[in-house]
Write a protein that holds these residues in place. Structure first.
Motif, short mmCIF file in Angstrom:
data_model
loop_
_atom_site.label_atom_id
_atom_site.label_comp_id
_atom_site.label_asym_id
_atom_site.label_seq_id
_atom_site.Cartn_x
_atom_site.Cartn_y
_atom_site.Cartn_z
N GLU A 141 -13.37 -59.91 154.03
CA GLU A 141 -12.19 -59.64 154.87
C GLU A 141 -11.72 -58.20 154.72
N CYS A 142 -12.25 -57.49 153.71
CA CYS A 142 -11.85 -56.10 153.46
C CYS A 142 -12.90 -55.11 153.92
N ARG A 143 -13.83 -55.54 154.75
CA ARG A 143 -14.94 -54.67 155.11
C ARG A 143 -14.49 -53.42 155.88
N ASN A 144 -13.27 -53.44 156.42
CA ASN A 144 -12.74 -52.26 157.11
C ASN A 144 -11.74 -51.48 156.26
N ALA A 145 -11.72 -51.77 154.97
CA ALA A 145 -10.79 -51.06 154.09
C ALA A 145 -11.11 -49.57 154.08
N PRO A 146 -10.10 -48.73 154.11
CA PRO A 146 -10.32 -47.27 154.17
C PRO A 146 -10.95 -46.71 152.90
N PHE A 147 -11.91 -45.81 153.10
CA PHE A 147 -12.52 -45.08 151.99
C PHE A 147 -11.53 -44.02 151.51
N VAL A 148 -11.41 -43.88 150.19
CA VAL A 148 -10.47 -42.92 149.62
C VAL A 148 -11.27 -41.79 148.98
N GLU A 149 -11.07 -40.58 149.49
CA GLU A 149 -11.77 -39.40 148.97
C GLU A 149 -10.93 -38.80 147.84
N GLU A 150 -11.18 -39.30 146.63
CA GLU A 150 -10.39 -38.86 145.48
C GLU A 150 -11.31 -38.83 144.26
N GLN A 151 -11.95 -37.70 144.02
CA GLN A 151 -12.93 -37.59 142.96
C GLN A 151 -12.31 -37.65 141.57
N MET A 152 -11.04 -37.39 141.45
CA MET A 152 -10.37 -37.39 140.14
C MET A 152 -9.74 -38.74 139.82
N TRP A 153 -9.94 -39.73 140.70
CA TRP A 153 -9.33 -41.05 140.49
C TRP A 153 -9.91 -41.71 139.25
N THR A 154 -9.05 -42.35 138.45
CA THR A 154 -9.51 -43.11 137.28
C THR A 154 -8.70 -44.40 137.18
N VAL A 155 -9.17 -45.29 136.31
CA VAL A 155 -8.43 -46.54 136.09
C VAL A 155 -7.49 -46.42 134.90
N THR A 156 -7.40 -45.26 134.33
CA THR A 156 -6.51 -45.05 133.18
C THR A 156 -5.07 -45.46 133.53
N GLY A 157 -4.52 -46.31 132.71
CA GLY A 157 -3.15 -46.76 132.92
C GLY A 157 -2.99 -47.89 133.92
N LYS A 158 -4.10 -48.35 134.51
CA LYS A 158 -4.05 -49.42 135.50
C LYS A 158 -4.49 -50.75 134.89
N ASN A 159 -4.03 -51.85 135.47
CA ASN A 159 -4.54 -53.17 135.12
C ASN A 159 -5.67 -53.48 136.09
N TYR A 160 -6.82 -53.89 135.57
CA TYR A 160 -7.97 -54.11 136.45
C TYR A 160 -9.00 -55.03 135.81
N LEU A 161 -9.90 -55.53 136.66
CA LEU A 161 -11.07 -56.28 136.21
C LEU A 161 -12.29 -55.42 136.46
N SER A 162 -13.20 -55.43 135.52
CA SER A 162 -14.45 -54.67 135.64
C SER A 162 -15.61 -55.64 135.74
N PHE A 163 -16.17 -55.78 136.95
CA PHE A 163 -17.33 -56.65 137.14
C PHE A 163 -18.61 -55.88 136.84
N THR A 164 -19.56 -56.56 136.23
CA THR A 164 -20.87 -55.96 135.96
C THR A 164 -21.83 -56.35 137.06
N ILE A 165 -22.54 -55.36 137.61
CA ILE A 165 -23.45 -55.60 138.74
C ILE A 165 -24.88 -55.25 138.35
N THR A 166 -25.77 -56.21 138.54
CA THR A 166 -27.21 -55.98 138.39
C THR A 166 -27.90 -56.57 139.61
N SER A 167 -28.75 -55.80 140.24
CA SER A 167 -29.47 -56.28 141.42
C SER A 167 -30.84 -55.63 141.48
#
Length: 204
Positions: free
Chosen positions: A32-58
């Motif tokens: 449902e989020c396939r049209n979510a806007p791309f954010v051009e922010e190279q300095m973005w980090t998860v520092t200080g945020k609450n988040y889940l980190s999924f591991t991807i192998t394909s």
């Protein structure tokens, strides 16, 4: 691509790790989020945020243990395609994913980026090598002999080109799991090591 393992607020050994029982709902929300806007922010980090980190192998996509973050404040970040991609999926979608994942998972052990066995090469054949890890044991009788299959060029080349031989102490890296017969079927590399105070050190 499956989203079946994740950690909370980091992926270090000290983080909380989980296995998702079913990732279908996560993919429904992401669809449902396939049209979510791309954010051009190279300095973005998860520092200080609450988040889940999924591991991807394909295997199909050629990626191994890369990451996909879902942050509480509504962002999706991934490095799955040789670049850092950031999308604003919104707090509502992110909240659905985080809530579902936390409510439909079980605690799991930390899974390192690479798995490996360490030991002395006892025998080499055309199809496999035997690696005896008794060199790591206080009582050599407690050692395990691993059968490392040479069914992949990534590991067989170390034998074919004489990089490792019988009598060498080695570290064998592998993907996946070792079966109940102590057979390693997905070995990827072999390195000579020196055992020092119980640790394996790869010589330069």
């Amino acid at each position: 691509m499956e989203l079946n393992r994740f950690s909370e607020n980091g992926d270090s050994p000290d983080s909380s790790h989980f296995t998702l029982t079913n990732d279908d709902y996560v993919w429904e929300v992401l669809s449902e989020c396939r049209n979510a806007p791309f954010v051009e922010e190279q300095m973005w980090t998860v520092t200080g945020k609450n988040y889940l980190s999924f591991t991807i192998t394909s295997e199909a996509l050629g990626v191994y243990k890369v990451a996909l973050y879902i942050t509480e404040d509504g962002y999706l970040w991934t490095n799955a395609f040789d670049y850092q991609y950031l999308f604003n999926i919104g707090k509502e979608a992110a909240g659905k994913i985080i809530s579902y994942a936390k409510g439909n998972s079980v605690e799991a052990k930390y899974e390192p980026y690479k798995n490996f066995v360490i030991g002395t090469i006892a025998q080499i054949t055309d199809e496999y090598i035997f690696v005896d890890d008794s060199v790591l044991c206080n009582n050599p009788a407690d050692g395990i002999t691993y059968k490392v299959m040479l069914n992949d060029l990534r590991i067989s080349r170390y034998v074919n080109y004489g990089v490792v031989k019988v009598g060498d102490t080695v570290q064998i890296s592998y993907e996946g799991e070792i079966d109940e017969t102590n057979t390693v079927t997905n070995a990827t590399s072999a390195s000579k090591v020196i055992i020092f105070d119980g640790d394996a050190l790869i010589p330069e």
